[in-house]
Design a protein around this motif. Structure first.
Motif: not given
Lengths: 289, 154, 163
Positions: A62-68, A75-77, A86-91
């Motif tokens: 899984g993918i989560r935000d931790d204060s930015g 093991t996220t595929t 979040l990945v697409r927007a930030r990275y």
């Protein structure tokens, strides 16, 4: 082709997995998506006597935000990473690279942590981790430690991970405003592996000059590297024809000992690094706007 | 499949000492990556069993190593023949030493024919693996040279 | 060390329980243990895609997955597509658009296409080609396969409120 016989265990928690790893030691391998390990086992180039399957450990996914800081479970595929908002927007560089790994089926099984821990010299993600200055969280029965991606990779298939350690999380620090990113690769047409892959993260200042540039290169040598001479050639300057081409050419020479094989000679790999660095820089700078 | 390796390694030691170390059976035995067994079977011939592990990949095999055409202290030839479950190797390489001001540059160039499983499926990484093992070997030799001060030094 | 594991899973909507060795590959479990030979074993090196099946809806190459890894999961093979005599829209589209010749790659192609259409109901041609890049066909030159997937996309797209 069938793997040699092995024992199998599927723990439910990281703590259980680490205890098993300590118990079985070097004869065990951690199994994530299995898309590097299982082919090697079928060829019997790898013959672990015990597989510790991480597939049932939900806290590793899984993918989560931790204060930015964006935290991606090991093991996220690749498919999940590539599609994540979040990945697409930030990275975007990570989404772009993850979406180019292998094919759909491979991305549905292959995992980000598996790819990094396996450290194949032609894997895409190591270059991205270097460019994003990722921190890798490594756990062992003794505790956890954070390692910068930059010091994680030690050679072909070789990382800082000790036999009783496990990569659990990838932590991506926030990128400043006016930052653009891009991933460019020369892929082997049959396998999709990067003959050369270049990930670029560029931050511009208010005058349009390069405040920071990080260039990660994979595929070119036995391990991924930062093209530091190229980065220095850009720092503090407004990007233009002269310093872009200087940086591109410097990136080629930042590869100390290029791989030389049937797919590309050492000289050609240097050339590809230069060409793809240039293209990635242009796209990243345009995106930084 | 053909495997070509070439490269160079610089030692901070005079040529004669580098020569003696590179051809010293104890040093060769101590520096072979993954050596399990090392047996001298002739004046310049050894039988070596290696267990090599690169990431998840591991394999073992036994090879006969012969040192030929020795022109002390500038040049020799090494022949390697053998293999194991993951493949066979048959090849030879030339090693040249050039000394200058207490520094010795060792240049190697070798060609081998690799067959079996590793040749069929491991082409992508074969030359890089070979290079890595040669690098480990020289680095170890360098350590031995640094550790053992030459007689009469100081 | 246990050399046999009991797994429970759902295959084509039917619950299954089996004792399997850890090294048994999913493709062999499906073909040899369950007799579902519609899943083909082609290259055996996760390149050709003939062995593609759906695991919880996601296309995977079953030659590179262990049966023990899919314990508790839901598997769909080509045998699970048709509803009795009625073909699945992807099967109908492959039929109508001549999306096959010898048929060896077809089950994998169709299952990969179902994964695509679930994520992207209106794929452009380039997107279809990219999605099928892990499935090799040595007969057709892909043209009719791509056409079939687009035809299936049109057929599967809801044009009016569900019945």
């Amino acid at each position: 082709m069938v793997p040699a016989e092995f024992g199998y265990v599927a723990p439910r928690t990281i703590t259980e997995a680490l205890a098993l790893l300590e118990r079985y030691g070097d004869s065990a391998r951690l199994l994530a998506g299995g898309h590097s390990l299982i082919p090697l086992m079928k060829l019997r180039l790898a013959m672990p006597s015990m597989l510790i399957d991480l597939g049932e450990i939900t806290e590793l996914r899984g993918i989560r935000d931790d204060s930015g800081t964006l935290v991606i479970g090991a093991t996220t595929t690749h498919a999940t990473v590539a599609a994540n908002e979040l990945v697409r927007a930030r990275y975007p560089v990570l989404a772009e690279a993850a979406g180019q790994i292998g094919d759909v089926q491979v991305r549905n099984r292959g995992t980000i942590g598996g790819s990094l821990a396996h450290a194949d010299p032609a894997a895409d993600l190591p270059a991205v981790m270097l460019a994003l200055d990722a921190q890798l969280n490594i756990c062992s029965p003794a505790g956890a430690r954070l390692v910068a991606a930059r010091s994680f990779f030690e050679g072909m298939f070789t990382t800082q991970l000790a036999a009783t350690e496990m990569l659990t999380e990838i932590r991506l620090p926030p990128l400043p405003a006016r930052t653009g990113t891009a991933y460019q690769k020369a892929a082997n047409l049959a396998s999709g592996y990067a003959i050369v892959g270049v990930a670029v993260v560029v931050t511009l200042d208010s005058d349009g000059a390069v405040a920071a540039a990080r260039i990660g290169v994979t595929g070119a040598g036995a391990q991924p590297v930062r093209a530091t001479t190229a980065e220095a050639a850009l720092a503090g300057r407004v990007p233009g024809e002269a310093n872009l081409s200087m940086a591109a050419s410097a990136a080629g020479h930042d590869i100390e000992d290029p791989l030389d094989d049937m797919h590309a000679s050492a000289d050609y790999r240097r050339h590809l690094v230069a060409v793809h660095t240039r293209r990635a820089l242009e796209r990243a700078i345009a995106a930084a706007g | 499949m053909p495997l070509h390796v070439e490269g160079r390694y610089s030692f901070a030691a005079p040529i004669q000492r580098v020569w003696e170390t590179l051809l010293d059976p104890a040093a060769i035995s101590g520096c072979m990556p993954g050596r399990e067994r090392f047996e001298q079977i002739g004046p310049d011939e050894f039988e070596v069993t290696l267990k090599v592990k690169i990431g998840p990949v591991s394999g073992d095999g036994t090879a006969r190593v012969t040192l030929l055409d020795q022109h002390e202290p500038v040049r020799y030839r090494m022949r390697v023949h053998g293999g194991g479950g993951i493949g066979m190797i048959d090849g030879a390489g030339d090693i040249e030493l050039a000394g200058s001001g207490g520094v010795t540059m060792v240049t190697y160039r070798g060609d081998a024919d690799v067959t079996g499983k590793v040749a069929a499926v491991g082409q992508r990484l074969l030359s890089a693996s070979a290079k890595m093992m040669i690098g480990q070997f020289f680095k170890c030799m360098e350590g031995r040279l640094a550790a053992v001060e030459p007689r009469g030094a100081q | 060390m246990t050399l046999s594991h009991t797994i429970e899973l759902s295959v084509n909507g039917r619950p299954r329980t089996a004792d399997v060795a850890p090294r048994l590959l999913l493709v062999h479990f499906l073909r040899d243990t369950l007799g579902l030979t519609g899943t083909h074993s082609g290259c055996d090196t996760s390149q050709c895609g003939a062995c593609t099946v759906l695991v919880d809806g996601a296309a995977v190459k079953s030659c590179t997955v262990l049966a023990v890894q899919v314990a508790g999961r839901t598997i769909t093979t080509v045998e699970g597509l048709a509803q009795g005599e009625r073909l699945h829209p992807i099967q109908q589209a492959f039929w109508d658009a001549h999306g096959l010749q010898c048929g060896f790659c077809t089950p994998g192609m169709m299952l990969t296409a179902i994964d695509l259409l679930a994520r992207s109901p209106h794929p452009a041609e380039a997107e279809v080609r990219e999605a099928l890049s892990g499935n090799l066909c040595r007969c057709t030159g892909y043209q009719h396969i791509v056409a079939a997937v687009q035809r299936a996309a049109a057929a599967m797209r809801p044009t009016e409120p569900a019945e």
